[in-house]
Design a protein around this motif. Structure first.
Motif, PDB file in Angstrom:
ATOM      1  N   TYR A 145       0.835  -1.207   0.000  1.00 32.20           N
ATOM      2  CA  TYR A 145       0.000   0.000   0.000  1.00 32.20           C
ATOM      3  C   TYR A 145       0.869   1.256   0.000  1.00 32.20           C
ATOM      4  O   TYR A 145       1.851   1.350   0.760  1.00 32.20           O
ATOM      5  CB  TYR A 145      -0.931   0.017   1.221  1.00 32.20           C
ATOM      6  CG  TYR A 145      -2.004  -1.046   1.149  1.00 32.20           C
ATOM      7  CD1 TYR A 145      -3.248  -0.773   0.589  1.00 32.20           C
ATOM      8  CD2 TYR A 145      -1.753  -2.347   1.604  1.00 32.20           C
ATOM      9  CE1 TYR A 145      -4.234  -1.758   0.498  1.00 32.20           C
ATOM     10  CE2 TYR A 145      -2.721  -3.336   1.525  1.00 32.20           C
ATOM     11  CZ  TYR A 145      -3.958  -3.032   0.964  1.00 32.20           C
ATOM     12  OH  TYR A 145      -4.918  -4.010   0.871  1.00 32.20           O
ATOM     13  N   MET A 147       0.800   5.282   0.672  1.00 27.13           N
ATOM     14  CA  MET A 147       0.099   6.429   1.259  1.00 27.13           C
ATOM     15  C   MET A 147       0.858   7.695   0.879  1.00 27.13           C
ATOM     16  O   MET A 147       2.100   7.702   0.899  1.00 27.13           O
ATOM     17  CB  MET A 147       0.027   6.303   2.788  1.00 27.13           C
ATOM     18  CG  MET A 147      -0.733   5.083   3.269  1.00 27.13           C
ATOM     19  SD  MET A 147      -0.763   4.987   5.081  1.00 27.13           S
ATOM     20  CE  MET A 147      -1.772   6.405   5.486  1.00 27.13           C
ATOM     21  N   VAL A 176      -3.791   4.292  -1.253  1.00 26.50           N
ATOM     22  CA  VAL A 176      -4.761   4.810  -0.292  1.00 26.50           C
ATOM     23  C   VAL A 176      -5.116   6.226  -0.736  1.00 26.50           C
ATOM     24  O   VAL A 176      -4.253   6.989  -1.152  1.00 26.50           O
ATOM     25  CB  VAL A 176      -4.175   4.824   1.132  1.00 26.50           C
ATOM     26  CG1 VAL A 176      -5.200   5.375   2.129  1.00 26.50           C
ATOM     27  CG2 VAL A 176      -3.724   3.428   1.540  1.00 26.50           C
ATOM     28  N   SER A 214      -8.973   3.561   2.845  1.00 26.53           N
ATOM     29  CA  SER A 214      -8.116   3.532   4.035  1.00 26.53           C
ATOM     30  C   SER A 214      -7.341   2.225   4.070  1.00 26.53           C
ATOM     31  O   SER A 214      -7.660   1.275   3.332  1.00 26.53           O
ATOM     32  CB  SER A 214      -8.954   3.682   5.306  1.00 26.53           C
ATOM     33  OG  SER A 214      -9.901   2.631   5.384  1.00 26.53           O
ATOM     34  N   LEU A 215      -6.341   2.171   4.934  1.00 26.98           N
ATOM     35  CA  LEU A 215      -5.568   0.942   5.084  1.00 26.98           C
ATOM     36  C   LEU A 215      -6.449  -0.161   5.652  1.00 26.98           C
ATOM     37  O   LEU A 215      -7.266   0.085   6.551  1.00 26.98           O
ATOM     38  CB  LEU A 215      -4.392   1.170   6.032  1.00 26.98           C
ATOM     39  CG  LEU A 215      -3.136   1.822   5.464  1.00 26.98           C
ATOM     40  CD1 LEU A 215      -2.124   2.054   6.590  1.00 26.98           C
ATOM     41  CD2 LEU A 215      -2.502   0.942   4.382  1.00 26.98           C
ATOM     42  N   HIS A 219      -3.021  -4.139   7.892  1.00 31.13           N
ATOM     43  CA  HIS A 219      -1.826  -3.296   7.767  1.00 31.13           C
ATOM     44  C   HIS A 219      -1.812  -2.120   8.751  1.00 31.13           C
ATOM     45  O   HIS A 219      -0.896  -1.297   8.701  1.00 31.13           O
ATOM     46  CB  HIS A 219      -1.729  -2.735   6.342  1.00 31.13           C
ATOM     47  CG  HIS A 219      -1.324  -3.746   5.323  1.00 31.13           C
ATOM     48  ND1 HIS A 219      -2.099  -4.832   5.001  1.00 31.13           N
ATOM     49  CD2 HIS A 219      -0.205  -3.829   4.553  1.00 31.13           C
ATOM     50  CE1 HIS A 219      -1.486  -5.548   4.072  1.00 31.13           C
ATOM     51  NE2 HIS A 219      -0.341  -4.967   3.779  1.00 31.13           N
ATOM     52  N   PRO A 224       5.173   2.034   8.579  1.00 28.74           N
ATOM     53  CA  PRO A 224       5.350   2.476   7.199  1.00 28.74           C
ATOM     54  C   PRO A 224       6.760   2.976   6.923  1.00 28.74           C
ATOM     55  O   PRO A 224       7.406   3.575   7.789  1.00 28.74           O
ATOM     56  CB  PRO A 224       4.338   3.615   7.061  1.00 28.74           C
ATOM     57  CG  PRO A 224       4.138   4.114   8.451  1.00 28.74           C
ATOM     58  CD  PRO A 224       4.281   2.922   9.343  1.00 28.74           C
ATOM     59  N   VAL A 252       3.759  -1.068   3.712  1.00 27.79           N
ATOM     60  CA  VAL A 252       3.215   0.295   3.594  1.00 27.79           C
ATOM     61  C   VAL A 252       4.348   1.280   3.339  1.00 27.79           C
ATOM     62  O   VAL A 252       5.372   1.239   4.037  1.00 27.79           O
ATOM     63  CB  VAL A 252       2.446   0.721   4.873  1.00 27.79           C
ATOM     64  CG1 VAL A 252       1.860   2.122   4.693  1.00 27.79           C
ATOM     65  CG2 VAL A 252       1.347  -0.270   5.213  1.00 27.79           C
TER      66      VAL A 252
END
Length: 537
Positions: A145, A147, A176, A214-215, A219, A224, A252
């Motif tokens: 993911y 962000m 995200v 959203s996560l 996770h 991250p 992340v």
């Protein structure tokens, strides 16, 4: 104006172009200024001829007031707030006193509104077979993911969101929904879904990148990988070598400060993805689209219109190292501000104001914009929408423009009472309204470069090669300073200097490092209509 319920929706606007000439006419002098003073204020009515003339004048004036909505340069009766006439009363009075100079002929007017033919280029996002084959795996990705936190004004945010999607695709990660950092200058706390249509964003990019709100719970406890100092203009290879191994391990990746971090020279498929995000996926939210389209419709009701992006705010003059040229007082304020905060000056600090001006590094002021528009053939009755913040020096800074082009409006002028209340104190939302009206204009011109100007340049090309004027400041300002040139020769030179921006589309590949969002030809546009229809989304 009464705020009672009875009169709440009654708006009448009589143009100052009608009122002002009448108020200073010889008829007014005859009726209201008798040559000999009299103790009897009603003396004028003792003369039957005077009484007849007065009644004739009164009926004519009442008739025009009743038809004010028909004579107003822009809006119908039901859509003209009294505030418009109040806000522009000082402008209109000044305009009425100025004679029409340099009138534009029919042929010149037609040429000004004429649109470029675009050489037949149309949107064409023809992704390669390899890209489409990999898309199936990317759209199902649930282990990695990305962000991102984006900052700045609306168009900086747009650029960073575009890059975030491309980086997610490069890494094969789910994205995200980007977090919008609170703007410290304007205090705007708008979230992604306040500005953009989130569901449309997800749906449009479903085959390119998996986007989640959203996560997932799996996770939430991940640590991250955070990156704050990504170098400028990094390549896809750099991104993979830098992040992929750690992303696979932690799951992340958090990126901040994405502005201009991704290279502008990407492989063809990724360039097309940039266009897809910028021109198809990033659609504004429904409330913004509704009010923006409504304002654009109001501008167009009397024919074609121009949109100007005016960069006349105080911070622009400070950052560019330039002076507004309004008066010595205002120039001194800017100079002192720059001395107090030298860190605000963006580059080339060793150049004088004069050198910056001649190098084309300064925004055009209202006088220069006016001369340029007139030289290019803009008619005096052209309707102009101006986008941008309040100019330094207030409305006085716009007087040179409004004297020559009296039909001059911004979003506050076009709005009915209460229409802009949902967007109050939300700079990004207000900028989005400006963007919509500007993108829908017949002619667009920025007074200075910037993210909005570049975004609209590409968007207008992608939407059908709508006319976009790029002021050739570096070359034309020398002629602005030449007082020996005749008006005819000045016009000829200015038109010649702008021939390229008035005609064919700019080709991105003619200059390295150009952003495909500003120059979508040829990566995102082609002449094959069948491909366009098959792969545009």
């Amino acid at each position: 104006m009464s705020k009672s319920k009875k009169n709440r929706h009654s708006y009448i606007s009589v143009p100052s172009q009608i009122i002002t000439p009448l108020s200073s006419s010889s008829l007014q002098n005859l009726l209201l200024s008798p040559k000999k003073p009299s103790k009897n204020p009603n003396r004028i009515f003792r003369n039957p001829n005077s009484l007849f003339i007065f009644l004739l004048f009164l009926f004519a004036f009442v008739g025009m007031a009743g038809l004010g909505f028909r004579l107003h340069p822009l809006l119908p009766f039901s859509a003209i707030p009294c505030e418009i006439s109040e806000q522009h009363s000082s402008f209109s009075a000044a305009v009425s006193a100025v004679p029409v100079a340099g009138s534009v002929g029919e042929e010149e007017m037609e040429e000004f509104w004429k649109q470029p033919d675009g050489l037949g280029f149309r949107p064409c996002l023809d992704f390669s077979q390899e890209y489409r084959r990999w898309s199936e795996a990317v759209s199902r990705e649930k282990t990695r993911y990305l962000m991102v936190v984006v900052s700045g004004g609306l168009n900086q945010q747009r650029n960073q969101i575009v890059d975030a999607v491309v980086i997610a695709r490069i890494l094969g990660a789910s994205l995200v929904v980007p977090i919008l950092q609170v703007n410290v200058i304007w205090g705007d706390e708008s979230e992604f879904s306040d500005i953009f249509d989130l569901e449309h964003f997800k749906r449009t990019l479903a085959n390119d990148v998996r986007i989640v709100s959203s996560l997932p719970s799996t996770h939430l406890r991940s640590r991250p990988v955070e990156e704050k100092r990504t170098p400028l203009h990094v390549s896809p290879e750099w991104i993979r070598s830098r992040y992929l191994k750690r992303l696979n391990k932690e799951g992340v990746l958090l990126l901040r400060g994405l502005d201009s971090r991704l290279s502008k020279d990407l492989p063809s498929d990724l360039q097309k993805l940039r266009c897809k995000v910028a021109f198809n996926a990033l659609r504004f939210s429904a409330p913004i689209m509704e009010i923006g389209n409504k304002f654009a419709e109001r501008m167009r009701r009397k024919g074609p219109f121009i949109a100007l992006h005016l960069r006349l705010e105080k911070d622009v003059w400070v950052r560019t190292g330039c002076l507004p040229g309004l008066s010595h007082k205002y120039d001194e304020i800017i100079s002192n501000e720059r001395k107090l905060r030298p860190e605000l000056l963006t580059g080339r600090s060793n150049m004088s104001f004069h050198d910056r001006k001649l190098a084309g590094l300064c925004p055009l002021n209202a006088v220069e914009i006016t001369r340029l528009l007139k030289a290019l053939g803009a008619p005096r009755n052209a309707r102009i929408y101006w986008a941008g913040g309040r100019p330094f020096g207030g409305l006085e800074a716009l007087l040179p423009l409004t004297r020559e082009f009296p039909y001059f409006y911004n979003k506050e002028d076009l709005s009915l009472p209460g229409e802009l209340e949902p967007f109050a104190k939300k700079a990004s939302l207000l900028a989005a309204i400006d963007y919509i009206v500007s993108e829908n204009s017949d002619v667009f011109m920025p007074s200075h470069g910037g993210n909005m100007g570049r975004a609209i340049k590409g968007h207008r090309a992608y939407a059908g090669h709508k006319k976009y004027i790029t002021p050739n400041k570096r070359q034309m300002l020398h002629y602005f300073l030449n007082s020996t040139l005749s008006e005819r020769e000045f016009k000829r030179i200015v038109k010649e200097l702008h021939q390229d921006s008035l005609g064919q589309p700019d080709i991105r590949t003619s200059k390295a490092g150009r952003d495909v969002i500003a120059y979508p030809v040829p990566e995102c546009m082609c002449k094959n209509v069948k491909k366009e229809m098959r792969h545009v989304l």
